[in-house]
Write an enzyme that holds these catalytic residues in place. Sequence first.
Site, PDB file in Angstrom:
ATOM      1  N   HIS A 161       0.824  -1.230   0.000  1.00 51.18           N
ATOM      2  CA  HIS A 161       0.000   0.000   0.000  1.00 51.18           C
ATOM      3  C   HIS A 161       0.850   1.269   0.000  1.00 51.18           C
ATOM      4  O   HIS A 161       0.315   2.364  -0.171  1.00 51.18           O
ATOM      5  CB  HIS A 161      -0.940   0.028   1.210  1.00 51.18           C
ATOM      6  N   ASP A 195      -2.418 -10.507  -2.689  1.00 55.36           N
ATOM      7  CA  ASP A 195      -2.993 -10.137  -1.399  1.00 55.36           C
ATOM      8  C   ASP A 195      -4.495  -9.868  -1.617  1.00 55.36           C
ATOM      9  O   ASP A 195      -4.922  -9.532  -2.726  1.00 55.36           O
ATOM     10  CB  ASP A 195      -2.287  -8.877  -0.877  1.00 55.36           C
ATOM     11  N   HIS A 197      -6.156  -7.405  -0.606  1.00 56.02           N
ATOM     12  CA  HIS A 197      -6.390  -5.975  -0.851  1.00 56.02           C
ATOM     13  C   HIS A 197      -5.621  -5.511  -2.087  1.00 56.02           C
ATOM     14  O   HIS A 197      -4.530  -6.002  -2.371  1.00 56.02           O
ATOM     15  CB  HIS A 197      -5.926  -5.155   0.362  1.00 56.02           C
ATOM     16  N   ASP A 284      -4.470 -13.181   3.326  1.00 52.96           N
ATOM     17  CA  ASP A 284      -5.763 -12.688   3.802  1.00 52.96           C
ATOM     18  C   ASP A 284      -6.901 -13.041   2.846  1.00 52.96           C
ATOM     19  O   ASP A 284      -8.044 -12.632   3.052  1.00 52.96           O
ATOM     20  CB  ASP A 284      -5.722 -11.176   4.113  1.00 52.96           C
TER      21      ASP A 284
HETATM   22  C1  OKP Z   1      -3.037  -4.433   4.605  1.00 52.91           C
HETATM   23  B1  OKP Z   1      -2.665  -5.544   3.653  1.00 52.91           B
HETATM   24  C2  OKP Z   1      -9.926   1.002   8.549  1.00 52.91           C
HETATM   25  C3  OKP Z   1      -9.366  -0.401   8.564  1.00 52.91           C
HETATM   26  C4  OKP Z   1      -8.382  -0.528   7.471  1.00 52.91           C
HETATM   27  C5  OKP Z   1      -6.546  -1.715   6.690  1.00 52.91           C
HETATM   28  C6  OKP Z   1      -6.275  -2.981   5.970  1.00 52.91           C
HETATM   29  C7  OKP Z   1      -4.872  -3.012   5.494  1.00 52.91           C
HETATM   30  C8  OKP Z   1      -4.512  -4.311   4.837  1.00 52.91           C
HETATM   31  N1  OKP Z   1      -9.561   1.759   9.673  1.00 52.91           N
HETATM   32  N2  OKP Z   1      -7.745  -1.775   7.480  1.00 52.91           N
HETATM   33  O1  OKP Z   1      -3.072  -5.377   2.308  1.00 52.91           O
HETATM   34  O2  OKP Z   1      -2.987  -6.879   4.097  1.00 52.91           O
HETATM   35 ZN    ZN Z   2      -4.170  -7.404   2.515  1.00 46.57          ZN
END
Ligand code: OKP
Ligand code: ZN
Length: 347
Positions: A161, A195, A197, A284
């Site tokens: 990210h 991933d 996300h 995940d």
């Molecule tokens: C990181 B990776 C909102 C919750 C946000 C963030 C998720 C980050 C994932 N406050 N949660 O891609 O596994």
């Molecule tokens: Zn993720």
Amino acid sequence: MIVVCSDAEAQAGHAPEQEFAGGQLIPYPESPARYASIHSSLDEAAWADLRTADPVDDGDLAAVHDQAYLKFLQSASAGLMRWPRGGTATELTASVFAHPDGRRPVQGRASVGYYGFDTTPITGGAWPAALAAAAAARTAAELVLSGQSAVYSLARPPGHHAGPATFGGYCYLNHAAVAARRLSAQGRVAVVDIDYHHGNGTQQIFYDDDNVFFLSLHADPVFEYPCYWGYADETGHNAGAGCNLNVPLPAGVEAPWYLTELRRALQSVARFDPCFLVVSVGFDTYVRDPLGTFRLDVDGYPAIAEALIELCLPTVIVQEGGYHVDDLGLLATRFLEPFDHHNVGRS
Ligand code: OKP
Ligand code: ZN
């Protein structure tokens, strides 16, 4: 197969306590226990050759991130390091963010909400941990350049990210991008992000680049983090037009569907004709993951690995997310084993 481990102490020094999620404070999912789970499983795997990482150069980071951003991250983290238990400030978290309507700062309190795109905290250990993770990915790339067929970088926090000048989503430095940039000096690179996300940081870093193809399969940003990137019509820009492929998927996706979409998307990767592959792997997508909504079972991971191995490319595998701590070691083992057995690419 060589496993490059980021410095264990450095990663353990970054341990935020809580995250603001869905209007509540919850225990921070991105914890040192994630590293420990994978490390202890691989430590017992006969095929895994665990090594320590070489340090990363400033130049490797500067090839991916803006200088002012790196300076901000290092000094914000060091500021907290100097007062580890003085008062209450062990974490720095933005509560006001830069907005397209607002001014472009950047100093003092404004900088944290300018460089950050969400409430990911900066801790005293964040910079050393992120640096150690970048070092592991960079070392893995170096090993692949010297003839290893597949090398895994075991590290946290994740990196995909983090953009040229942004942190967020538990990420500070983009280690997959550090590896990809290093490899791209020797030939075209494909980054495949599996991933759960969308890897918005990696996408942004290579968006104009025709030497690096970025593919990401992920939960549709219409309903899932990071919300503002990851749509199918983001296909690259300028020279990089056509070198970015997003595959947003609905909630509840199971392994067969996921694998069909992956295999289809990998045809575009093959057409790009890369010399190297970088895999941003997140666990995940697993059915028991507390953050994700996908429903991949344990057997899904060796199947994903086989699809990637079919590209027949020297491969750097970089650890991103995955939050079911107890099962992470098993998932990583099942995913990595096929790469060892096939001994893909040059060697
Ligand atoms: C990181 B990776 C909102 C919750 C946000 C963030 C998720 C980050 C994932 N406050 N949660 O891609 O596994
Ligand atoms: Zn993720």
